[in-house]
Design a protein around this motif. Structure first.
Motif, PDB file in Angstrom:
ATOM      1  N   ALA A  78       7.022  -5.904   1.070  1.00  0.00           N
ATOM      2  CA  ALA A  78       6.184  -6.953   0.483  1.00  0.00           C
ATOM      3  C   ALA A  78       6.864  -8.314   0.622  1.00  0.00           C
ATOM      4  CB  ALA A  78       5.892  -6.640  -0.987  1.00  0.00           C
ATOM      5  N   LEU A  79       8.162  -8.376   0.353  1.00  0.00           N
ATOM      6  CA  LEU A  79       8.894  -9.635   0.499  1.00  0.00           C
ATOM      7  C   LEU A  79       8.884 -10.109   1.949  1.00  0.00           C
ATOM      8  CD1 LEU A  79      12.045  -9.048  -1.750  1.00  0.00           C
ATOM      9  CD2 LEU A  79      10.035 -10.443  -2.279  1.00  0.00           C
ATOM     10  N   ALA A  80       9.087  -9.186   2.885  1.00  0.00           N
ATOM     11  CA  ALA A  80       9.105  -9.533   4.307  1.00  0.00           C
ATOM     12  C   ALA A  80       7.749 -10.054   4.773  1.00  0.00           C
ATOM     13  CB  ALA A  80       9.526  -8.318   5.140  1.00  0.00           C
ATOM     14  N   ALA A  81       6.680  -9.592   4.127  1.00  0.00           N
ATOM     15  CA  ALA A  81       5.328 -10.048   4.470  1.00  0.00           C
ATOM     16  C   ALA A  81       5.009 -11.401   3.829  1.00  0.00           C
ATOM     17  CB  ALA A  81       4.290  -9.013   4.045  1.00  0.00           C
ATOM     18  N   GLY A  82       5.916 -11.904   2.997  1.00  0.00           N
ATOM     19  CA  GLY A  82       5.706 -13.199   2.365  1.00  0.00           C
ATOM     20  C   GLY A  82       5.086 -13.138   0.982  1.00  0.00           C
ATOM     21  N   TRP A  83       4.926 -11.937   0.408  1.00  0.00           N
ATOM     22  CA  TRP A  83       4.330 -11.804  -0.922  1.00  0.00           C
ATOM     23  C   TRP A  83       5.406 -11.960  -1.984  1.00  0.00           C
ATOM     24  CZ3 TRP A  83       0.036 -12.883   0.781  1.00  0.00           C
ATOM     25  CH2 TRP A  83      -0.543 -12.233   1.864  1.00  0.00           C
ATOM     26  N   GLN A  84       5.010 -12.318  -3.180  1.00  0.00           N
ATOM     27  CA  GLN A  84       5.944 -12.541  -4.274  1.00  0.00           C
ATOM     28  C   GLN A  84       5.613 -11.612  -5.439  1.00  0.00           C
ATOM     29  OE1 GLN A  84       5.635 -16.743  -5.075  1.00  0.00           O
ATOM     30  NE2 GLN A  84       7.029 -17.229  -3.409  1.00  0.00           N
ATOM     31  N   PRO A  85       6.230 -10.424  -5.465  1.00  0.00           N
ATOM     32  CA  PRO A  85       6.000  -9.511  -6.585  1.00  0.00           C
ATOM     33  C   PRO A  85       6.364 -10.178  -7.906  1.00  0.00           C
ATOM     34  CG  PRO A  85       7.092  -8.375  -4.784  1.00  0.00           C
ATOM     35  CD  PRO A  85       7.112  -9.849  -4.444  1.00  0.00           C
ATOM     36  N   SER A  86       5.661  -9.786  -8.977  1.00  0.00           N
ATOM     37  CA  SER A  86       5.920 -10.372 -10.288  1.00  0.00           C
ATOM     38  C   SER A  86       7.117  -9.726 -10.972  1.00  0.00           C
ATOM     39  CB  SER A  86       4.675 -10.279 -11.178  1.00  0.00           C
ATOM     40  OG  SER A  86       4.254  -8.940 -11.296  1.00  0.00           O
ATOM     41  N   THR A  87       7.556  -8.575 -10.479  1.00  0.00           N
ATOM     42  CA  THR A  87       8.760  -7.929 -10.999  1.00  0.00           C
ATOM     43  C   THR A  87       9.560  -7.392  -9.822  1.00  0.00           C
ATOM     44  OG1 THR A  87       7.734  -5.739 -11.201  1.00  0.00           O
ATOM     45  CG2 THR A  87       7.592  -7.181 -13.131  1.00  0.00           C
ATOM     46  N   THR A  88      10.832  -7.135 -10.062  1.00  0.00           N
ATOM     47  CA  THR A  88      11.665  -6.446  -9.082  1.00  0.00           C
ATOM     48  C   THR A  88      11.648  -4.964  -9.431  1.00  0.00           C
ATOM     49  OG1 THR A  88      13.634  -6.817 -10.429  1.00  0.00           O
ATOM     50  CG2 THR A  88      13.164  -8.451  -8.701  1.00  0.00           C
ATOM     51  N   PRO A  89      11.997  -4.082  -8.495  1.00  0.00           N
ATOM     52  CA  PRO A  89      12.026  -2.657  -8.819  1.00  0.00           C
ATOM     53  C   PRO A  89      12.996  -2.367  -9.962  1.00  0.00           C
ATOM     54  CG  PRO A  89      12.108  -2.964  -6.452  1.00  0.00           C
ATOM     55  CD  PRO A  89      12.289  -4.321  -7.071  1.00  0.00           C
ATOM     56  N   ARG A  90      12.539  -1.515 -10.883  1.00  0.00           N
ATOM     57  CA  ARG A  90      13.407  -1.124 -11.988  1.00  0.00           C
ATOM     58  C   ARG A  90      13.014   0.256 -12.483  1.00  0.00           C
ATOM     59  NH1 ARG A  90      11.765  -4.198 -17.542  1.00  0.00           N
ATOM     60  NH2 ARG A  90       9.806  -3.106 -17.819  1.00  0.00           N
ATOM     61  N   ALA A  92      12.032   2.604 -15.477  1.00  0.00           N
ATOM     62  CA  ALA A  92      11.391   2.462 -16.783  1.00  0.00           C
ATOM     63  C   ALA A  92      11.769   3.614 -17.704  1.00  0.00           C
ATOM     64  CB  ALA A  92       9.874   2.423 -16.608  1.00  0.00           C
ATOM     65  N   GLU A  93      11.705   3.337 -18.993  1.00  0.00           N
ATOM     66  CA  GLU A  93      12.040   4.355 -19.983  1.00  0.00           C
ATOM     67  C   GLU A  93      11.075   5.534 -19.959  1.00  0.00           C
ATOM     68  OE1 GLU A  93       9.673   1.034 -21.923  1.00  0.00           O
ATOM     69  OE2 GLU A  93      11.451   1.112 -20.677  1.00  0.00           O
ATOM     70  N   TRP A  94       9.893   5.370 -19.355  1.00  0.00           N
ATOM     71  CA  TRP A  94       8.930   6.470 -19.285  1.00  0.00           C
ATOM     72  C   TRP A  94       9.129   7.336 -18.052  1.00  0.00           C
ATOM     73  CZ3 TRP A  94       7.426   1.310 -19.217  1.00  0.00           C
ATOM     74  CH2 TRP A  94       7.016   0.810 -17.979  1.00  0.00           C
ATOM     75  N   GLY A  95      10.191   7.074 -17.259  1.00  0.00           N
ATOM     76  CA  GLY A  95      10.549   7.990 -16.181  1.00  0.00           C
ATOM     77  C   GLY A  95      10.025   7.638 -14.805  1.00  0.00           C
ATOM     78  N   GLU A  96       9.752   6.372 -14.557  1.00  0.00           N
ATOM     79  CA  GLU A  96       9.315   5.940 -13.230  1.00  0.00           C
ATOM     80  C   GLU A  96      10.147   4.746 -12.783  1.00  0.00           C
ATOM     81  OE1 GLU A  96       4.536   6.821 -13.087  1.00  0.00           O
ATOM     82  OE2 GLU A  96       5.198   4.906 -13.895  1.00  0.00           O
ATOM     83  N   ARG A  97      10.311   4.621 -11.480  1.00  0.00           N
ATOM     84  CA  ARG A  97      10.829   3.391 -10.879  1.00  0.00           C
ATOM     85  C   ARG A  97       9.594   2.662 -10.352  1.00  0.00           C
ATOM     86  NH1 ARG A  97      15.274   0.948  -9.858  1.00  0.00           N
ATOM     87  NH2 ARG A  97      15.578  -0.379  -8.032  1.00  0.00           N
ATOM     88  N   TYR A  98       9.502   1.346 -10.591  1.00  0.00           N
ATOM     89  CA  TYR A  98       8.271   0.643 -10.242  1.00  0.00           C
ATOM     90  C   TYR A  98       8.527  -0.839 -10.016  1.00  0.00           C
ATOM     91  CZ  TYR A  98       8.192  -1.643 -14.737  1.00  0.00           C
ATOM     92  OH  TYR A  98       8.509  -2.434 -15.806  1.00  0.00           O
ATOM     93  N   PHE A  99       7.522  -1.508  -9.424  1.00  0.00           N
ATOM     94  CA  PHE A  99       7.434  -2.965  -9.423  1.00  0.00           C
ATOM     95  C   PHE A  99       5.962  -3.334  -9.404  1.00  0.00           C
ATOM     96  CE2 PHE A  99       7.161  -2.305  -4.858  1.00  0.00           C
ATOM     97  CZ  PHE A  99       6.317  -3.314  -4.390  1.00  0.00           C
ATOM     98  N   HIS A 100       5.677  -4.572  -9.833  1.00  0.00           N
ATOM     99  CA  HIS A 100       4.303  -5.071  -9.884  1.00  0.00           C
ATOM    100  C   HIS A 100       4.097  -6.169  -8.854  1.00  0.00           C
ATOM    101  CE1 HIS A 100       3.680  -2.803 -13.457  1.00  0.00           C
ATOM    102  NE2 HIS A 100       4.352  -3.607 -14.261  1.00  0.00           N
TER     103      HIS A 100
END
Length: 116
Positions: A78-90, A92-100
């Motif tokens: 996404a970054l390479a395509a020029g998009w700006q995610p609102s979060t970085t990968p992290r 979560a306490e509910w058991g997922e790795r994610y970004f928005h």
């Protein structure tokens, strides 16, 4: 019992730019395209559909969550395509790795993977 999502359909304003956005993230077009009023992409075993609603306005509606093989790799794509995610990968306490990431029509997308 709900087994999964078959498809989600998002209203968008501009099909050309929406198709560019989703293709840049690796979604495969199954039907439609830049000049079509309706486009369908493969999203794992389901589908992501886009329909043009150029004169409609909407407020925040929620978020669609896609499970992906590698959250960090998609973030870098996404970054390479020029998009700006609102979060970085992290993790979560509910058991997922994610970004928005918000698409060009304001739809909030989450890309996630269950933690081992």
């Amino acid at each position: 019992m709900i087994e999964g999502i078959s498809a989600i359909t998002l209203a968008i304003h501009d099909m050309r730019r929406a198709v560019h956005f989703y293709r840049s993230l690796g979604f495969e077009i199954l039907h439609g395209g830049e000049a079509a009023p309706f486009t369908s992409f493969r999203a794992g075993t389901g589908y992501l559909n886009l329909t043009v609603q150029p004169d409609k306005r909407w407020s925040w509606w929620g978020r669609v969550i896609f499970y992906v093989a590698d959250v960090d790799a998609l973030y870098e794509r996404a970054l390479a395509a020029g998009w700006q995610p609102s979060t970085t990968p992290r993790d979560a306490e509910w058991g997922e790795r994610y970004f928005h990431l918000t698409d060009l029509d304001g739809h909030e997308l989450s890309f996630a993977r269950p933690l081992s």
